[in-house]
Design an enzyme around this catalytic site. Structure first.
Site, PDB file in Angstrom:
ATOM      1  N   LYS A  23      14.869   3.943   3.041  1.00 34.34           N
ATOM      2  CA  LYS A  23      13.856   3.612   2.027  1.00 34.34           C
ATOM      3  C   LYS A  23      13.163   4.893   1.545  1.00 34.34           C
ATOM      4  CE  LYS A  23       9.574   2.309   3.160  1.00 34.34           C
ATOM      5  NZ  LYS A  23       8.649   3.157   2.378  1.00 34.34           N
ATOM      6  N   ASP A 119      -6.596   6.654  -2.299  1.00 30.27           N
ATOM      7  CA  ASP A 119      -6.471   8.101  -2.452  1.00 30.27           C
ATOM      8  C   ASP A 119      -7.421   8.585  -3.535  1.00 30.27           C
ATOM      9  OD1 ASP A 119      -2.934   7.921  -2.065  1.00 30.27           O
ATOM     10  OD2 ASP A 119      -4.457   8.505  -0.609  1.00 30.27           O
TER      11      ASP A 119
END
Ligand code: UD1
Length: 434
Positions: A23, A119
């Protein structure tokens, strides 16, 4: 209605399982195709939700997508001038969306990528991406929740030193630098096999990169790249998950598709727990792999997570699950991420004895765990709860399985194939009276 996994334990996993591409590589390989107009093909692609999200993201940037989930290939037709905006709607579903930033700034000299939740530019999270792009000559700002990068005259090679070997920053900066004017050196880069995979693909596209796999990359910019057909590296985290699942359940599992060469510290820890690990050599990377025979009861292990080749933080939940049923006291020290302990609260519901002190988890093994309802908070935590459910007595119900399916293909089918009693069950959502 939502779906849950229902597991009946205890069980011992026996048999063979095949692991496809990583992934954490395939999403970046797909993003990297943006660097060259034309049709690129990525193979060994896992059938997971995150690949579908990246397909959607690239499609919204104007790419033609042909995804064969069963065959494991994605064909991406990149236009001469792709769009430059990655919407919040998709980025919030998958933080790895940020990896279109480097290729877009490198090729289109502009990008607007929504900032993933949690973030903030300039603080922990994306500061190295921002600073590196600025050193390459881009102007970067935060505008209405979007990371906006502009380099009207293109990027220029620079000397960059990362304060920490961030996987995401390394990838974005390499992908930005391959089309920059001149030479870029990046010191203290991440060395994960997924980084090697992306650099290898970029070289196949015509990029000039030296030092692949080392801590220092030297990128000599080229005017243009060409499309490519590339096979994604196997998923070492999924392979590690099966390895621990075998060790924890006194199992005997053969894992194909990932060699032991990219699991260095993981093998040492499995051996320390009392498991037997044997390599399976094969010229075909899809057939090569290893076999793990678990001990009757694992010995506790002491693990510190570190950047590659250190022990991967993404296997942390499986170490805690192993220690939870081990014969003694084990320790896990998390050095990469803060607040990765939500998994521990859930594991305690199964009877695990874990005490947290800062970034240390001290685990006292118990004779047996007992099934309960638990909730997955992220991909690896979710898979860790399933592994714990395999050794717990009685029924374990894991909710939040969307997280697990972001990273593990056909998880229920593969576990069933190894002898586990697990099913996906529809569950009505609770009705709250107002
Ligand atoms: C990638 C993997 C993730 C894995 C992690 C570490 C993907 C999609 N995800 O995440 O599964 O757990 O590597 O192996 O590939 N940091 C900063 N500033 C930055 C960048 C990072 O402070 O500019 C911090 C992060 O907050 C974190 C640490 O560095 O605490 C590690 O982050 P990084 O190596 O960048 O991980 P990701 O690329 O996000």
């Amino acid at each position: 209605m939502s779906q849950v996994f229902v597991i009946e334990g205890p069980t011992s996993l026996q048999g063979e399982v095949t692991v496809r591409g990583a992934k954490n590589s395939v999403l970046k390989l797909m993003a990297a195709t943006l660097l060259a107009p034309g049709v690129s093909t990525v193979s060994n692609v896992p059938d997971i939700a995150d690949v579908r999200i990246m397909c959607e993201l690239l499609s919204r940037l104007g790419c033609g997508i042909d995804y064969d989930a069963a065959g494991g290939t994605v064909r991406i037709d990149v236009p001469a001038a792709p769009g430059t905006t990655a919407d919040y709607e998709l980025v919030r579903l998958m933080r790895a969306s940020i990896s279109v930033l480097g290729p877009l700034v490198g090729r289109m000299h502009a990008a607007e990528v929504a900032v993933p939740g949690g973030d903030a530019i300039g603080s922990r999270g994306l500061d190295m991406h921002q600073r590196g792009l600025e050193q390459l000559g881009a102007q970067v700002s935060l505008d209405h929740g979007y990371f906006v990068a502009r380099a009207p005259r293109g990027l220029t090679g620079a000397d960059i030193a990362l304060p920490f070997p961030s996987v995401g920053a390394t990838e974005n900066l390499v992908m930005a630098a391959v089309l920059a004017d001149g030479v870029t050196t990046i010191e203290n880069v991440a060395k994960e096999p997924e980084i090697v995979d992306i650099c290898t693909m970029l070289v196949e596209m015509g990029a000039r990169i030296e030092g692949i796999g080392s801590s220092r990359l030297v990128v000599t910019g080229v005017p243009e790249l060409h499309p490519v057909a590339h096979r994604c590296v196997g998923d070492r985290i999924v392979a590690g998950t099966w390895a621990f699942a075998s060790a924890v359940t006194a199992g005997d599992v053969t894992v194909r598709g990932v060699g032991l060469d990219i699991l260095p510290n993981v093998v040492d820890k499995l051996l320390e727990s009392g498991a037997q690990v044997t390599a399976i050599e094969d010229e075909d990377p899809a057939r090569a792999g290893f076999r793990v025979v678990g001990p009757a009861r694992p010995q506790p292990i002491r693990v510190s997570t570190l950047p590659y080749p250190g022990f991967p933080t993404d296997l942390q939940p499986f170490v805690i699950a192993l220690n939870a049923c081990a014969d003694g006291v084990g320790l896990l020290t998390e050095n990469l991420f803060e607040a990765r302990w939500r998994f521990v609260n859930e594991l305690s519901r199964l009877g695990a004895q874990v005490s947290i002190d800062g970034n240390h988890a001290l685990v006292t093994g118990v004779d047996s765990l007992s099934g309960a309802e638990v909730e997955a908070s992220d991909i690896r935590a979710g898979a860790g709860l399933v592994v714990a459910g395999l050794i717990a007595t009685g029924t374990t119900e894991v909710s939040g399985i969307d997280h697990i399916e972001r990273g593990y293909e056909h998880f229920v089918e593969k576990l069933t194939g190894l002898g586990a009693t697990i099913s996906r069950v529809e569950k009505p959502d609770p009705v709250i009276l107002r």
